[in-house]
Design an enzyme around this catalytic site. Structure first.
Site, PDB file in Angstrom:
ATOM      1  N   GLY A  72      19.590 -22.223  17.486  1.00  0.00           N
ATOM      2  CA  GLY A  72      20.874 -21.946  16.845  1.00  0.00           C
ATOM      3  C   GLY A  72      21.605 -20.941  17.731  1.00  0.00           C
ATOM      4  O   GLY A  72      21.033 -19.898  18.079  1.00  0.00           O
ATOM      5  N   ALA A  73      22.859 -21.273  18.074  1.00  0.00           N
ATOM      6  CA  ALA A  73      23.560 -20.492  19.104  1.00  0.00           C
ATOM      7  C   ALA A  73      23.580 -18.978  18.838  1.00  0.00           C
ATOM      8  O   ALA A  73      23.192 -18.192  19.708  1.00  0.00           O
ATOM      9  CB  ALA A  73      24.976 -21.044  19.263  1.00  0.00           C
ATOM     10  N   ARG A 112      18.432 -21.376  27.984  1.00  0.00           N
ATOM     11  CA  ARG A 112      18.995 -22.625  27.435  1.00  0.00           C
ATOM     12  C   ARG A 112      20.439 -22.705  27.935  1.00  0.00           C
ATOM     13  O   ARG A 112      21.138 -21.689  27.932  1.00  0.00           O
ATOM     14  CB  ARG A 112      18.944 -22.660  25.897  1.00  0.00           C
ATOM     15  CG  ARG A 112      17.541 -22.999  25.371  1.00  0.00           C
ATOM     16  CD  ARG A 112      17.554 -23.316  23.882  1.00  0.00           C
ATOM     17  NE  ARG A 112      17.989 -24.670  23.619  1.00  0.00           N
ATOM     18  CZ  ARG A 112      18.235 -25.129  22.381  1.00  0.00           C
ATOM     19  NH1 ARG A 112      18.080 -24.336  21.329  1.00  0.00           N
ATOM     20  NH2 ARG A 112      18.616 -26.381  22.183  1.00  0.00           N
ATOM     21  N   ASP A 266      27.840 -24.985  19.489  1.00  0.00           N
ATOM     22  CA  ASP A 266      27.186 -24.176  20.518  1.00  0.00           C
ATOM     23  C   ASP A 266      28.155 -23.654  21.557  1.00  0.00           C
ATOM     24  O   ASP A 266      27.859 -22.693  22.266  1.00  0.00           O
ATOM     25  CB  ASP A 266      26.079 -24.997  21.192  1.00  0.00           C
ATOM     26  CG  ASP A 266      24.898 -25.124  20.245  1.00  0.00           C
ATOM     27  OD1 ASP A 266      25.016 -25.893  19.276  1.00  0.00           O
ATOM     28  OD2 ASP A 266      23.899 -24.423  20.454  1.00  0.00           O
ATOM     29  N   ASN A 276      28.201 -29.598  20.159  1.00  0.00           N
ATOM     30  CA  ASN A 276      27.218 -29.336  19.098  1.00  0.00           C
ATOM     31  C   ASN A 276      26.098 -30.363  19.228  1.00  0.00           C
ATOM     32  O   ASN A 276      26.140 -31.257  20.073  1.00  0.00           O
ATOM     33  CB  ASN A 276      27.882 -29.386  17.718  1.00  0.00           C
ATOM     34  CG  ASN A 276      26.967 -28.858  16.628  1.00  0.00           C
ATOM     35  OD1 ASN A 276      26.348 -27.804  16.788  1.00  0.00           O
ATOM     36  ND2 ASN A 276      26.837 -29.576  15.526  1.00  0.00           N
TER      37      ASN A 276
END
Ligand code: MRU
Length: 384
Positions: A72-73, A112, A266, A276
């Site tokens: 989750g961002a 990431r 994101d 996303n």
């Protein structure tokens, strides 16, 4: 138990007080002391096992992000912010500490690629380090700043919820007595942030105010964050919800079973394109074809002010094809993986897609709701 009873149960507490204590435990918390460290829920095993991990080094934080123990961002960003505390601590033991800190910052940034909150958080910490100077007091300053960013994220999500709540209220007013049906994709819930979630924040606030809501939860292959995480946290919060396969959304919308879509994201470009979880674009297309409002909920730390075109400028994460070829679930009381295709079949695992701004009804942020466009974003973020 009705929503009213839920509220009554918490007596004189207001909604904010209620949600701060309930219903979802934070996915990250701190053990403060002489040698402070971070603890997280290892989200890879939810909802079947509640495991926690200690993060005590830069490498621990990097691994937790890369392996999706946290995901989750916004949560990735906060984990990296604490990673920078460990990075400073470790760098002080090196002769060329400043270079070491830069290398560790670069490794965290690379853990990431798509969620820009990660780069944002590392940049915040590096800016502080530059202003502070590289010395014995730096780790403490970075720890305190990470704590501040963490609390700020909770407040930002609460505000996203209050703006998004108005959208739910508008629809609820048009169908008295009936639930507002909301479709969501992946997990942009409390587990993806510090508290409230982004896409779920308006839903929680509506539920706590006694407004009837029902959530269609996309399973979100390949890792099933919808089935594993969103369904879990909505269940804990007692929000009515139903799990659907990823391909069901179009049909539901054609049959008037979705009033609006709320998704997280994101990275958003300054023109309003949205990256996303893979599959978001298809939902936006179906929503557009069926005149279902499609809102993207985000903190401003998710906006990448450096780029305009989502399709060409956002790096999209590619993960192991094992996540596509296998599916994880509970079997005989144990979390196991099972192969779902011939042993020799290769998979392609693209983690995110980009929804062009033209398919987004609006962006719900901590500063209010705006059009997904350069002008829309500039109207609420004139300072950027
Ligand atoms: O790969 P994940 O689980 O990190 O992807 C998460 C999402 O796509 C969320 O929608 C996004 O990060 C928003 S979180 C508030």
């Amino acid at each position: 138990m009705t929503n009213k009873q839920v509220l009554l149960k918490f007596g004189t507490e207001n909604i904010e007080q209620h949600i701060l204590k309930n219903p979802i435990p934070r996915s990250i918390w701190l053990q403060e002391g002489d040698e402070p460290f971070v603890q997280i829920i290892d989200q890879r095993f939810l909802p079947h096992e509640n495991r926690t991990n200690d993060l005590k080094s830069t490498l621990d934080c990097e691994r937790a992000i890369k392996e999706m123990e946290v995901r989750g961002a916004p949560l990735i960003g906060i984990t990296a912010a604490f990673g920078m505390y460990f990075a400073a601590l470790e760098s002080l033991r090196h002769d060329d500490g400043e270079t070491c800190l830069q290398k560790k910052a670069a490794a965290l940034r690379a853990s990431r690629p798509t969620a820009v909150n990660l780069m944002w958080a590392v940049d915040q910490q590096m800016a502080l380090a530059k202003a502070h100077g590289f010395n014995q007091q730096l780790p403490e300053a970075l720890w305190n700043n990470a704590k501040m960013l963490m609390e700020e994220d909770a407040e930002v999500c609460r505000k996203i919820g209050t703006y998004g709540l108005e959208l739910i209220k508008e629809i609820a007013a048009k169908k008295p007595g009936e639930p507002v049906n909301i479709l969501t994709h992946c997990n942009a819930g409390s587990l993806a942030v510090i508290e409230w979630g982004t896409a779920t924040a308006p839903i929680y606030q509506a539920h706590l105010q006694g407004i009837k809501v029902h959530v269609w939860v996309d399973e979100t292959r390949p890792r099933n964050q919808g089935a594993n995480l969103t369904a879990y946290e909505l269940g804990v919060a007692k929000v009515p919800h139903t799990l659907v396969v990823d391909n069901a959304g179009g049909h539901l919308m054609q049959h008037g079973m979705v009033d609006l879509c709320f998704v997280g994201c994101d990275r958003v470009t300054k023109n309003g394109d949205v990256a996303n979880k893979i599959g978001t674009y298809l939902k936006a297309l179906a929503a557009n074809d069926n005149q279902v409002p499609f809102y993207v909920c985000l903190p401003s730390s998710t906006i990448d002010w450096q780029i305009s075109d989502g399709l060409s400028e956002i790096e999209i994460e590619e993960r192991s094809d094992e996540e596509v070829r296998y599916i994880q679930g509970l079997h005989d009381g144990e979390v196991k993986q099972v192969l779902i295709c011939p042993e020799t079949t290769a998979g392609y695992n693209i983690g995110f897609d980009v929804t062009p701004a033209r398919l987004v009804t609006g962006l719900v942020t901590e500063r209010g709701i705006c059009q997904a466009s350069a002008a829309g974003l500039a109207s609420i973020f004139p300072d950027k």
